[in-house]
Design a protein around this motif. Sequence first.
Motif, short mmCIF file in Angstrom:
data_model
loop_
_atom_site.label_atom_id
_atom_site.label_comp_id
_atom_site.label_asym_id
_atom_site.label_seq_id
_atom_site.Cartn_x
_atom_site.Cartn_y
_atom_site.Cartn_z
N ALA A 1 0.83 -1.21 0.00
CA ALA A 1 0.00 0.00 0.00
C ALA A 1 0.87 1.25 0.00
O ALA A 1 0.56 2.23 -0.70
N ALA A 2 1.95 1.23 0.77
CA ALA A 2 2.86 2.38 0.79
C ALA A 2 3.49 2.59 -0.59
O ALA A 2 3.61 3.73 -1.06
N THR A 3 3.84 1.51 -1.24
CA THR A 3 4.41 1.61 -2.59
C THR A 3 3.39 2.22 -3.55
O THR A 3 3.73 3.11 -4.34
N LEU A 4 2.15 1.75 -3.46
CA LEU A 4 1.10 2.29 -4.34
C LEU A 4 0.88 3.79 -4.09
O LEU A 4 0.84 4.58 -5.03
N VAL A 5 0.76 4.17 -2.83
CA VAL A 5 0.49 5.57 -2.51
C VAL A 5 1.65 6.46 -2.95
O VAL A 5 1.44 7.53 -3.54
N CYS A 6 2.88 6.01 -2.71
CA CYS A 6 4.05 6.82 -3.08
C CYS A 6 4.23 6.91 -4.58
O CYS A 6 4.55 7.99 -5.10
N GLU A 7 4.06 5.82 -5.28
CA GLU A 7 4.28 5.83 -6.73
C GLU A 7 3.15 6.55 -7.48
O GLU A 7 3.42 7.26 -8.44
N VAL A 8 1.92 6.35 -7.06
CA VAL A 8 0.79 6.94 -7.77
C VAL A 8 0.67 8.43 -7.46
O VAL A 8 0.42 9.23 -8.34
N GLY A 9 0.89 8.80 -6.20
CA GLY A 9 0.73 10.20 -5.83
C GLY A 9 -0.74 10.55 -5.80
O GLY A 9 -1.53 9.92 -5.11
N ASP A 10 -1.13 11.55 -6.58
CA ASP A 10 -2.53 11.96 -6.65
C ASP A 10 -3.25 11.08 -7.67
O ASP A 10 -2.96 11.16 -8.87
N PRO A 11 -4.16 10.23 -7.23
CA PRO A 11 -4.82 9.32 -8.18
C PRO A 11 -5.74 10.04 -9.17
O PRO A 11 -6.10 9.47 -10.19
N ARG A 12 -6.09 11.29 -8.89
CA ARG A 12 -6.99 12.01 -9.79
C ARG A 12 -6.32 12.38 -11.11
O ARG A 12 -6.99 12.80 -12.04
N ARG A 13 -5.00 12.19 -11.20
CA ARG A 13 -4.34 12.47 -12.47
C ARG A 13 -4.70 11.44 -13.53
O ARG A 13 -4.46 11.66 -14.72
N PHE A 14 -5.27 10.31 -13.12
CA PHE A 14 -5.77 9.31 -14.05
C PHE A 14 -7.28 9.48 -14.15
O PHE A 14 -8.00 9.19 -13.21
N ASP A 15 -7.75 9.97 -15.28
CA ASP A 15 -9.20 10.20 -15.38
C ASP A 15 -9.97 8.95 -15.78
O ASP A 15 -11.19 8.94 -15.69
N ARG A 16 -9.27 7.92 -16.21
CA ARG A 16 -9.94 6.66 -16.56
C ARG A 16 -9.12 5.49 -16.05
O ARG A 16 -7.90 5.58 -15.88
N GLU A 17 -9.79 4.37 -15.83
CA GLU A 17 -9.11 3.15 -15.39
C GLU A 17 -8.10 2.68 -16.42
O GLU A 17 -7.03 2.18 -16.08
N SER A 18 -8.44 2.87 -17.68
CA SER A 18 -7.54 2.40 -18.74
C SER A 18 -6.22 3.17 -18.74
O SER A 18 -5.16 2.60 -19.03
N LYS A 19 -6.25 4.44 -18.37
CA LYS A 19 -5.00 5.22 -18.30
C LYS A 19 -4.13 4.74 -17.15
O LYS A 19 -2.91 4.65 -17.28
N PHE A 20 -4.76 4.41 -16.03
CA PHE A 20 -4.00 3.87 -14.91
C PHE A 20 -3.40 2.52 -15.29
O PHE A 20 -2.23 2.24 -15.00
N ALA A 21 -4.20 1.67 -15.96
CA ALA A 21 -3.72 0.35 -16.36
C ALA A 21 -2.55 0.48 -17.33
O ALA A 21 -1.56 -0.25 -17.22
N ARG A 22 -2.61 1.41 -18.22
CA ARG A 22 -1.52 1.62 -19.16
C ARG A 22 -0.27 2.11 -18.42
O ARG A 22 0.85 1.69 -18.70
N TRP A 23 -0.47 3.02 -17.46
CA TRP A 23 0.65 3.58 -16.70
C TRP A 23 1.35 2.51 -15.87
O TRP A 23 2.57 2.51 -15.75
N CYS A 24 0.58 1.59 -15.28
CA CYS A 24 1.21 0.59 -14.42
C CYS A 24 1.58 -0.68 -15.19
O CYS A 24 2.09 -1.63 -14.61
N GLY A 25 1.34 -0.73 -16.48
CA GLY A 25 1.78 -1.85 -17.28
C GLY A 25 0.86 -3.04 -17.27
O GLY A 25 1.29 -4.14 -17.61
N THR A 26 -0.40 -2.86 -16.89
CA THR A 26 -1.35 -3.97 -16.91
C THR A 26 -2.34 -3.87 -18.06
O THR A 26 -3.20 -4.74 -18.19
N GLY A 27 -2.25 -2.83 -18.84
CA GLY A 27 -3.14 -2.68 -19.98
C GLY A 27 -2.77 -3.69 -21.07
O GLY A 27 -1.61 -4.04 -21.25
N ALA A 28 -3.76 -4.15 -21.78
CA ALA A 28 -3.52 -5.13 -22.84
C ALA A 28 -2.95 -4.45 -24.07
O ALA A 28 -3.36 -3.35 -24.44
N VAL A 29 -2.01 -5.11 -24.69
CA VAL A 29 -1.42 -4.64 -25.94
C VAL A 29 -1.79 -5.66 -27.01
O VAL A 29 -1.61 -6.87 -26.81
N ALA A 30 -2.34 -5.18 -28.13
CA ALA A 30 -2.76 -6.09 -29.19
C ALA A 30 -1.56 -6.84 -29.75
O ALA A 30 -0.52 -6.25 -30.05
#
Length: 177
Positions: A59-88
């Motif tokens: 949880a500390a890692t998530l809070v420190c790395e993400v910072g302000d979560p409002r900078r991601f306006d969609r779940e897909s942008k967060f997934a892309r940022w953290c490397g869990t988004g699907a790539v065709a």
Amino acid sequence: MLRSLWPPPGATRALRGRRARPRSAARRQIRRLERLIEELFDRHGTTLRDEPGIGPIAAATLVCEVGDPRRFDRESKFARWCGTGAVALSSGEGNSDPVKHRLDFRGNRRINSVLHIASVTQQRHQPQAAAYLARKATENKTRREARRAHKRQLANRVIRRMWRDQNTRQPPLKLAA
């Protein structure tokens, strides 16, 4: 012959005790720091530790790395940022969508690692996660594809939780100048 001479009688017990002391001191220090982190999270008002598989360090890692979560306006942008988004991986057939996807190797590797550990922990201890991964296997997904899908689902839950925490958190007090 040498085996009977080394180690001298009683030396292994003394060495074992000498090695155990620093380890137990380190464990005590780790537990103390984890309690401190949990106390800070209680004051901070985050619910990330309520997600199975995410402890105080994750949880500390998530809070420190993400910072302000409002900078991601969609779940897909967060997934892309953290490397869990699907790539065709495939181009699709004609005008249809791609059939195969793979894990994105870019993105924040620390967050991806936290999500991977949480995914494995959930698979072992949460029946819902195990059922989800089993369902993906029946859909002819490989273990790697199923894990990618579960990590994406987990990333969505994490960012929603962070958004909710951010909205319910009291604004910081303004100090008089």
